[in-house]
Design an enzyme around this catalytic site. Structure first.
Site, short mmCIF file in Angstrom:
data_model
loop_
_atom_site.label_atom_id
_atom_site.label_comp_id
_atom_site.label_asym_id
_atom_site.label_seq_id
_atom_site.Cartn_x
_atom_site.Cartn_y
_atom_site.Cartn_z
N HIS A 1 0.81 -1.38 0.08
CA HIS A 1 -0.08 -0.02 -0.06
C HIS A 1 0.85 1.18 0.07
O HIS A 1 0.39 2.34 -0.39
CB HIS A 1 -1.04 -0.03 1.08
CG HIS A 1 -2.27 -0.96 0.80
ND1 HIS A 1 -1.96 -2.08 1.07
CD2 HIS A 1 -3.35 -0.88 0.13
CE1 HIS A 1 -3.12 -2.74 0.73
NE2 HIS A 1 -4.01 -2.08 0.03
N ARG B 1 -10.94 3.99 -1.76
CA ARG B 1 -10.19 3.24 -0.57
C ARG B 1 -10.42 4.09 0.70
O ARG B 1 -9.68 4.98 1.28
CB ARG B 1 -8.74 2.92 -0.66
CG ARG B 1 -8.09 1.94 -1.82
CD ARG B 1 -6.87 1.95 -1.77
NE ARG B 1 -6.36 0.72 -2.38
CZ ARG B 1 -6.01 0.77 -3.95
NH1 ARG B 1 -5.76 1.86 -4.48
NH2 ARG B 1 -5.48 -0.30 -4.44
N ARG C 1 -15.57 2.00 -1.36
CA ARG C 1 -15.52 0.58 -0.93
C ARG C 1 -15.41 0.76 0.73
O ARG C 1 -14.78 1.45 1.10
CB ARG C 1 -13.94 0.18 -1.40
CG ARG C 1 -13.88 -1.34 -0.69
CD ARG C 1 -12.38 -1.91 -1.19
NE ARG C 1 -11.46 -1.22 -0.59
CZ ARG C 1 -10.09 -1.46 -0.84
NH1 ARG C 1 -9.79 -2.66 -1.64
NH2 ARG C 1 -9.11 -0.86 -0.11
N GLU D 1 -11.17 -11.05 -4.49
CA GLU D 1 -9.53 -10.87 -4.34
C GLU D 1 -9.04 -11.99 -3.57
O GLU D 1 -7.95 -12.22 -3.21
CB GLU D 1 -9.49 -9.78 -3.31
CG GLU D 1 -10.43 -8.61 -2.99
CD GLU D 1 -9.95 -7.46 -2.32
OE1 GLU D 1 -8.83 -7.05 -2.58
OE2 GLU D 1 -10.49 -7.16 -1.33
N ASN E 1 -4.64 -7.34 -6.90
CA ASN E 1 -3.39 -7.14 -5.83
C ASN E 1 -3.34 -8.18 -4.84
O ASN E 1 -2.25 -8.94 -4.55
CB ASN E 1 -3.23 -5.82 -4.87
CG ASN E 1 -3.07 -4.56 -6.02
OD1 ASN E 1 -2.91 -4.73 -7.21
ND2 ASN E 1 -3.67 -3.47 -5.63
N ASP E 2 -4.73 -8.36 -4.30
CA ASP E 2 -4.80 -9.51 -3.29
C ASP E 2 -5.19 -10.78 -3.98
O ASP E 2 -4.54 -11.87 -3.32
CB ASP E 2 -5.80 -9.11 -2.42
CG ASP E 2 -5.39 -8.07 -1.18
OD1 ASP E 2 -4.50 -8.28 -0.69
OD2 ASP E 2 -6.32 -7.14 -1.13
N ARG F 1 2.31 -9.49 -0.74
CA ARG F 1 2.62 -8.44 -1.64
C ARG F 1 3.60 -7.33 -1.05
O ARG F 1 3.96 -6.53 -1.77
CB ARG F 1 1.01 -7.87 -2.03
CG ARG F 1 0.63 -7.37 -0.72
CD ARG F 1 -0.99 -7.10 -1.15
NE ARG F 1 -1.42 -5.71 -1.55
CZ ARG F 1 -2.48 -5.07 -1.84
NH1 ARG F 1 -3.37 -5.82 -1.64
NH2 ARG F 1 -2.65 -3.89 -2.18
N CYS G 1 -9.89 -3.33 -10.51
CA CYS G 1 -9.27 -2.24 -9.83
C CYS G 1 -7.88 -2.23 -9.16
O CYS G 1 -7.45 -1.49 -8.42
CB CYS G 1 -10.19 -1.94 -8.65
SG CYS G 1 -10.47 -3.09 -7.42
C1 PEP Z 1 -6.50 -5.19 -4.67
O1 PEP Z 1 -6.41 -5.91 -3.58
O2 PEP Z 1 -6.45 -5.21 -5.84
C2 PEP Z 1 -7.13 -3.91 -4.41
C3 PEP Z 1 -7.51 -3.17 -5.21
O3 PEP Z 1 -7.34 -3.46 -2.96
P1 PEP Z 1 -6.27 -3.03 -2.04
O4 PEP Z 1 -4.95 -2.89 -2.80
O5 PEP Z 1 -6.53 -1.80 -1.59
O6 PEP Z 1 -5.88 -4.18 -0.91
MG MG Z 2 -7.42 -5.60 -1.88
#
Ligand code: PEP
Ligand code: MG
Length: 589
Positions: free
Chosen positions: A211, A318, A355, A456, A479-480, A490, A527
């Site tokens: 993040h 977010r 979200r 995710e 991402n997750d 990650r 996303c």
């Molecule tokens: C993701 O996991 O791809 C996502 C968009 O949420 P975050 O990156 O905030 O975990």
């Molecule tokens: Mg996520």
């Protein structure tokens, strides 16, 4: 002598500036820039902390004397003498004063910066006795920091986002570009830096989709993470070049290198100017497919960048950044409502996807808390995102009411992170119904929302029909999804080479989610950071994706790819990539 440090390229561009090294202290320290008229107050806090610690030492010395134990504890007496001497020495306090006066750092930050400077001098000393005095200094600084904790700064930001004036006013040194070098930066800290003075970031730890990296990208300034020992190798005030395209940090560059990078930077700027012309061009492929390009935002103020980049809506707000860095004092319904309303109104009629809070894992709610913090054995698998929300129903109801109320003022979608089980879906829907009933009881206006689930977790991607029964649209959080599919943290640079967005397993989960949504005529978007990666745009188009949500800074480059693509021709190619043993090899075609 010039040398370079390598890490992960996470945010594009090249900058040249002086290093500001954020020392890692055993005590959590806030870092912010104070306004010019608050400098006096910071100096007073510093002196008060020094005096309080000095008085404490004198008191202990006195007690030792009273008890007649002075001679029985010669080491302790000697240590106390050294501490008192260090406190009175101008190297410490004079240096700290310099950072407050010249750089406008808050007192805690100035103190840890000066500790870093002196510690490096101690490390270079030949005499082992003197070298060991570093530990005394560290202890002393910790005591001063603890003392300051009791006396909060009058200008310390109360919320995650600093007051604008305080953050941007850098006084006499506004013309010196500053690059922040740190071992690690919490996402909440990054957000505080968002409106600040830094032109680049470098951290020792972190991965491409941690993040911290995501916030750096949203700030659209060059950043390198996972640079391992950068914060030890780079000294405060060193000149550094941050090459956010290549993931390289050049320290103390030679004139030839400076010219070279100056040229590259110019090229980058020209490219950006060129892309800016695409702002109002509709995102349509060569074969006439309309593509939706949405923005990811972290706070309401980010809508300005979204509009500037020509986003047709917000695909991911977010909201957790509003919850972080506040010592556990969460935003109430009214504060949240105002923030969501401001995003909705700021988007001037374009849709906004809000979200629900996603704290935990690398977005701890409180640095030293027990709830949704980072103190669990395995925080990414712990009480995170919707799991935490469902464990705190009053908090969750507050957020749901605030979102529903904001929906009375524009097109709002409500997106739920990290769902994996039918029971979580049912509980979420029940709480949503309860939030509506509570607003009815209060006779308070609210609007309808499109309801979305984030995909995710592999368990969710493998049970899409369940989600499609309950939700209006899905949003793939790659991402997750990558982290959980491949069992690769990650945020951990040690395994970043294994974090592979085009692993066949990941691609199959993405492809089947898109296909099932398309077959039922339900909306689906991506996303995660994959949506903003231009090297993946054609693949996602070929897999049938028509909605991409990313940081505003990436929108125009992705649009350029779309304008050059023929989605009908990409379909067969994308499916061959999907079935390949090594998809990455085909991606280069
Ligand atoms: C993701 O996991 O791809 C996502 C968009 O949420 P975050 O990156 O905030 O975990
Ligand atoms: Mg996520």
């Amino acid at each position: 002598m010039s040398f370079s440090v390598h890490g992960q390229a996470v945010s594009r561009g090249i900058v040249i500036g002086r290093a500001v090294v954020v020392a890692s202290s055993r005590i959590d320290v806030a870092h912010y820039i104070v306004a010019a008229d608050q400098i006096g107050a910071e100096l007073v806090r510093l002196c008060q902390a020094r005096d309080a610690v000095a008085q404490e030492i004198v008191r202990v010395q006195h007690n030792l004397g009273e008890l007649g134990t002075h001679d029985a504890h010669p080491e302790l007496s000697a240590v106390l003498d050294v501490h008192l001497m260090l406190l009175q020495d101008d190297t410490l306090i004079g240096g700290v004063t310099h950072w407050i006066n010249e750089r406008h750092y808050n007192a805690e930050w100035a103190l840890t910066t000066q500790l870093e400077v002196i510690a490096r001098q101690f490390d270079e000393m030949e005499d082992p006795y003197l070298r060991e005095r570093k530990a005394d200094l560290e202890q002393l600084v910790e005591r001063m920091l603890r003392s300051m904790r009791g006396a909060a700064s009058p200008v310390a930001p109360a919320k995650a986002a600093p007051q604008k004036g305080a953050a941007t006013d850098v006084g006499p040194h506004a013309d010196v570009p500053l690059v922040l070098i740190a071992h690690d930066l919490a996402p909440a800290d990054m957000l505080q830096f968002k409106q600040s003075v830094f032109v680049g970031f470098v951290t020792d730890v972190g991965g491409k989709t941690s993040h911290t990296a995501i916030v750096a990208r949203s700030m659209d300034i060059p950043a390198v993470v996972g640079a391992r020992t950068a914060s030890q190798l780079i000294a405060p005030e060193d000149w550094v070049i941050v090459d956010g395209d290549a993931g390289v940090v050049v320290v103390d560059p030679s004139p030839a290198l400076l010219t070279d990078y100056g040229f590259k930077r110019q090229q980058g700027e020209q490219q950006r100017e060129h892309l800016a012309r695409l702002k109002n061009t509709p995102a349509v492929t060569l074969d006439g497919q309309k593509i939706e390009l949405l923005a990811n935002i972290e706070q309401p103020a980010d809508v300005a960048a979204a509009l500037k980049a020509g986003a047709v809506g917000v695909g991911l707000f977010r909201t957790e950044f509003m919850f972080m860095g506040r010592n556990g004092k969460l935003p109430d319904e009214e504060e949240q409502y105002q923030a969501y309303l401001s995003a909705v109104q700021g988007m001037q009629g374009l849709p906004v996807t809000i979200r629900t809070v996603d704290v935990g894992a690398d977005k701890p709610l409180e640095r030293v808390g027990t709830r949704a913090g980072d103190d669990h054995l395995n925080p990414a698998l712990g009480l995170r995102a919707i799991r935490w929300s469902l464990s705190e129903p009053l908090m969750f109801l507050q957020q749901l009411r605030a979102i529903l109320r904001a929906a009375a003022h524009g097109a709002v979608s409500l997106l739920v992170p990290m769902l994996a089980q039918a029971s979580e879906i049912h509980q979420t829907l029940e709480l949503l119904a309860r939030a509506r009933a509570q607003l009815d009881e209060r006779a308070q206006a609210y609007g309808s929302v499109r309801l979305g689930a984030m995909i995710e977790v592999p368990a969710a991607a493998l049970t899409i029909p369940l989600f499609l029964r309950h939700f209006d649209f899905l949003s793939i959080g790659t991402n997750d999804l990558i982290q959980y599919t491949l069992a690769v943290d990650r945020s951990d640079e040690a395994v970043s080479h294994l974090y592979n967005p085009v692993h066949p397993a990941v691609l199959q989960l993405i492809a089947s989610t898109i296909a099932q949504c398309n077959a039922q005529g339900k909306g689906v978007s991506v996303c995660g950071e994959m949506a903003g990666d231009v090297s993946l745009t054609r693949l996602l188009l070929g897999l049938g994706l028509r909605s991409f949500s990313m940081h505003p800074a990436q929108i125009l480059a992705v649009k350029q790819q779309i304008l050059r693509s023929d989605s009908s021709r990409l379909k067969a190619w994308a499916h061959s990539v999907l079935l390949a043993e090594e998809p990455a090899a085909l991606m280069a075609d």
